[in-house]
Design an enzyme around this catalytic site. Structure first.
Site, PDB file in Angstrom:
ATOM      1  N   ALA A  64       0.770  -1.197   0.052  1.00 53.29           N
ATOM      2  CA  ALA A  64      -0.037  -0.044   0.041  1.00 53.29           C
ATOM      3  C   ALA A  64       0.835   1.405  -0.102  1.00 53.29           C
ATOM      4  CB  ALA A  64      -0.831  -0.108   1.092  1.00 53.29           C
ATOM      5  N   GLY A 107      -0.138  -5.054   0.851  1.00 56.43           N
ATOM      6  CA  GLY A 107      -1.186  -5.001   0.031  1.00 56.43           C
ATOM      7  C   GLY A 107      -1.106  -5.527  -1.427  1.00 56.43           C
ATOM      8  N   GLU A 110      -1.921  -9.061  -0.913  1.00 58.67           N
ATOM      9  CA  GLU A 110      -3.324  -9.261  -0.454  1.00 58.67           C
ATOM     10  C   GLU A 110      -4.052  -9.206  -1.883  1.00 58.67           C
ATOM     11  OE1 GLU A 110      -3.912  -7.753   4.016  1.00 58.67           O
ATOM     12  OE2 GLU A 110      -3.066  -6.212   2.407  1.00 58.67           O
ATOM     13  N   GLU A 130       3.805  -5.791   7.136  1.00 58.55           N
ATOM     14  CA  GLU A 130       3.018  -4.574   7.803  1.00 58.55           C
ATOM     15  C   GLU A 130       3.321  -4.684   9.396  1.00 58.55           C
ATOM     16  OE1 GLU A 130       0.272  -5.819   4.486  1.00 58.55           O
ATOM     17  OE2 GLU A 130       1.386  -6.831   5.952  1.00 58.55           O
TER      18      GLU A 130
END
Length: 256
Positions: A64, A107, A110, A130
């Site tokens: 992200a 992300g 994911e 993370e």
């Protein structure tokens, strides 16, 4: 139209290419909105049979965009819900295949796991780092990775933030196929060729039914599968498939 992605069409194959190369395709909210719009368009396009989501040779997506996380506090994240666009990926009806080269972290990992299958280049690296930022995965990483590789292995990667090389990912069932990075996208297109001539409604129903296996207990899942099996007997594609089999010819599915 788009600033953060490139959308291409190669016959019946739609390609969405994440395109923020300066930041290794870091996933900001605008990029995910554009991905959501592109998926809407491709879902409506009857000429598109399968969609490939990819990045570039250096990165599928390195995570992200952390710059978006600097100022918000808990209530800001709660009330300014940022995952509508991510959920659009998970609810896409047609087969969606991630073509991953380079980094697929946080992300990015994911997002790849939201796809139905993953074809990975031999330089691909996966991970959920993370924890090193004092947070946890927030777009499904703790849930999807645990379902893919089971609890103890998922704990190792999520609690330490360590990376997973492509061959380990292959051995643990995270990726379907490993291909040379030099032509990874073309190899992904070859990988999906069997989906192109398939019955569109049955493909969508099969995808949905497999996903239900993660959400329902066995009895509920079997009941759901049976209902979807019966439903497909109302389609013209079922009639065409059975007729083609009995007549020893190739079926011509219309998605009806």
């Amino acid at each position: 139209m788009f600033e953060n992605i490139i959308v291409e069409k190669d016959g019946p194959i739609g390609v969405i290419r994440l395109n923020r190369p300066r930041v290794l395709n870091a996933l900001n909210r605008q990029l995910m909105k554009e991905v959501s719009i592109a998926l809407d368009d491709m879902e409506k396009d009857e000429g598109i049979k399968v969609v490939i989501l990819t990045g570039n040779e250096k990165a599928f997506a390195a995570g992200a965009d952390v710059s978006e996380f600097k100022d918000p506090k808990g209530p800001d994240m709660l009330f300014n819900y940022r995952f509508f666009e991510w959920e659009r990926v998970a609810t896409f009806l047609k087969p969606l295949v991630a073509s991953v080269a380079g980094y697929a972290l946080g992300g990015g990992f994911e997002l790849a796991m939201m796809c139905d299958m993953i074809v990975a280049a031999d330089n691909a690296v996966f991970g959920q780092p993370e924890i090193k930022l004092g947070i946890i995965p927030g777009a499904g990483g703790t849930q999807r990775l645990t379902r893919l590789i089971e609890k103890h292995r998922a704990m190792e990667y999520i609690l330490t933030g360590k990376f997973m090389d492509v061959w380990k990912a292959y051995r643990m069932g995270v990726v379907n196929r490993v291909v040379p990075v030099e032509n990874y996208l073309e190899e992904t297109k070859r990988f999906v060729k069997d989906l192109i001539s398939g019955p569109p409604i049955a493909l969508a129903v099969a995808k949905d039914t497999v996903n239900k296996a993660y959400e329902l207990n066995l009895r509920e899942g079997l009941d759901y599968e049976r209902k979807m099996f019966y439903f497909l007997f109302s389609t013209q594609d079922k009639d065409e498939g059975i007729s083609a089999f009995l007549e020893k010819r190739r079926p011509d599915f219309k998605g009806r």
